[in-house]
Design a protein around this motif. Sequence first.
Motif, PDB file in Angstrom:
ATOM      1  N   MET A   1       0.591  -1.309   0.130  1.00 33.39           N
ATOM      2  CA  MET A   1       0.184   0.095  -0.176  1.00 33.39           C
ATOM      3  C   MET A   1       0.950   1.413  -0.056  1.00 33.39           C
ATOM      4  N   GLN A   2       2.273   0.990  -0.102  1.00 36.18           N
ATOM      5  CA  GLN A   2       2.723   2.474   0.012  1.00 36.18           C
ATOM      6  C   GLN A   2       2.944   3.047  -1.667  1.00 36.18           C
ATOM      7  N   GLY A   3       2.841   4.391  -1.574  1.00 35.33           N
ATOM      8  CA  GLY A   3       2.449   5.028  -2.928  1.00 35.33           C
ATOM      9  C   GLY A   3       0.601   5.596  -3.253  1.00 35.33           C
ATOM     10  N   PHE A   4       0.061   5.048  -2.590  1.00 35.75           N
ATOM     11  CA  PHE A   4      -1.577   5.249  -2.107  1.00 35.75           C
ATOM     12  C   PHE A   4      -2.417   6.340  -1.792  1.00 35.75           C
ATOM     13  N   HIS A   5      -1.216   6.142  -0.636  1.00 38.22           N
ATOM     14  CA  HIS A   5      -1.787   7.744   0.390  1.00 38.22           C
ATOM     15  C   HIS A   5      -1.438   9.334  -0.277  1.00 38.22           C
ATOM     16  N   ILE A   6      -2.429   9.892  -0.049  1.00 34.74           N
ATOM     17  CA  ILE A   6      -3.021  10.910  -0.449  1.00 34.74           C
ATOM     18  C   ILE A   6      -1.777  12.065  -0.826  1.00 34.74           C
ATOM     19  N   GLY A   7      -0.986  12.215   0.651  1.00 28.10           N
ATOM     20  CA  GLY A   7      -0.037  12.996   0.935  1.00 28.10           C
ATOM     21  C   GLY A   7       1.453  13.147  -0.427  1.00 28.10           C
ATOM     22  N   VAL A   8       1.649  11.752  -1.170  1.00 28.39           N
ATOM     23  CA  VAL A   8       1.708  11.134  -2.081  1.00 28.39           C
ATOM     24  C   VAL A   8       1.953  11.470  -3.223  1.00 28.39           C
ATOM     25  N   ASN A   9       1.023  11.086  -3.077  1.00 28.81           N
ATOM     26  CA  ASN A   9       0.041  11.673  -4.488  1.00 28.81           C
ATOM     27  C   ASN A   9       0.052  12.648  -4.740  1.00 28.81           C
ATOM     28  N   ASN A  10      -0.089  14.382  -3.752  1.00 31.71           N
ATOM     29  CA  ASN A  10      -0.452  15.729  -4.001  1.00 31.71           C
ATOM     30  C   ASN A  10       1.494  15.805  -3.896  1.00 31.71           C
ATOM     31  N   ARG A  11       2.564  15.450  -3.453  1.00 30.85           N
ATOM     32  CA  ARG A  11       4.051  15.421  -3.531  1.00 30.85           C
ATOM     33  C   ARG A  11       4.113  16.435  -4.880  1.00 30.85           C
ATOM     34  N   ASP A  12       3.662  16.207  -5.942  1.00 29.96           N
ATOM     35  CA  ASP A  12       4.573  16.792  -7.577  1.00 29.96           C
ATOM     36  C   ASP A  12       2.974  18.110  -7.337  1.00 29.96           C
ATOM     37  N   ILE A  13       2.021  17.641  -7.686  1.00 32.49           N
ATOM     38  CA  ILE A  13       1.531  19.091  -7.134  1.00 32.49           C
ATOM     39  C   ILE A  13       1.635  20.480  -6.083  1.00 32.49           C
ATOM     40  N   ARG A  14       2.230  20.179  -4.975  1.00 31.75           N
ATOM     41  CA  ARG A  14       2.397  20.679  -3.982  1.00 31.75           C
ATOM     42  C   ARG A  14       4.043  21.228  -4.516  1.00 31.75           C
ATOM     43  N   VAL A  15       4.703  20.807  -5.448  1.00 32.07           N
ATOM     44  CA  VAL A  15       6.111  21.018  -5.757  1.00 32.07           C
ATOM     45  C   VAL A  15       5.721  21.851  -6.693  1.00 32.07           C
ATOM     46  N   ALA A  16       5.052  21.728  -7.595  1.00 32.57           N
ATOM     47  CA  ALA A  16       4.765  23.153  -8.644  1.00 32.57           C
ATOM     48  C   ALA A  16       3.987  24.514  -8.298  1.00 32.57           C
ATOM     49  N   ARG A  17       2.834  23.530  -7.193  1.00 31.78           N
ATOM     50  CA  ARG A  17       2.621  25.395  -6.960  1.00 31.78           C
ATOM     51  C   ARG A  17       4.046  26.455  -6.014  1.00 31.78           C
ATOM     52  N   ASN A  18       4.508  25.167  -5.354  1.00 30.80           N
ATOM     53  CA  ASN A  18       5.611  26.150  -5.297  1.00 30.80           C
ATOM     54  C   ASN A  18       7.028  26.828  -5.324  1.00 30.80           C
ATOM     55  N   ASN A  19       7.112  26.143  -6.794  1.00 30.24           N
ATOM     56  CA  ASN A  19       8.005  26.245  -7.938  1.00 30.24           C
ATOM     57  C   ASN A  19       6.555  27.840  -8.331  1.00 30.24           C
ATOM     58  N   MET A  20       5.570  27.525  -8.349  1.00 27.39           N
ATOM     59  CA  MET A  20       5.127  28.751  -8.904  1.00 27.39           C
ATOM     60  C   MET A  20       5.836  29.773  -8.190  1.00 27.39           C
ATOM     61  N   LYS A  21       5.057  29.588  -7.124  1.00 23.69           N
ATOM     62  CA  LYS A  21       5.237  30.796  -6.232  1.00 23.69           C
ATOM     63  C   LYS A  21       6.955  31.435  -6.321  1.00 23.69           C
ATOM     64  N   VAL A  22       7.629  30.810  -6.566  1.00 21.13           N
ATOM     65  CA  VAL A  22       9.133  31.240  -6.319  1.00 21.13           C
ATOM     66  C   VAL A  22       9.001  32.124  -7.834  1.00 21.13           C
TER      67      VAL A  22
END
Length: 72
Positions: A1-22
């Motif tokens: 079940m590793q990798g199926f957690h919602i936080g792991v799936n949203n990781r790329d989205i959070r990184v992209a949002r942070n990159n946009m802010k920067v």
Amino acid sequence: MQGFHIGVNNRDIRVARNNMKVSRMQLKLQVATTVSAALNLYWDLVSFIDAVRIKESALESAQKLLKTTSNK
């Protein structure tokens, strides 16, 4: 079940949002720097124009003085 957690799936989205802010912050900084440089250049130009006017006025006065003293 590793990798199926919602936080792991949203990781790329959070990184992209942070990159946009920067990126937005970097753009704002670049705009502010450019505007500041343009204003500094403008005021330098204004002061140089005033300096030229003062020197032209001094030259005119010197030429008038020379003309009046050489005619006597």
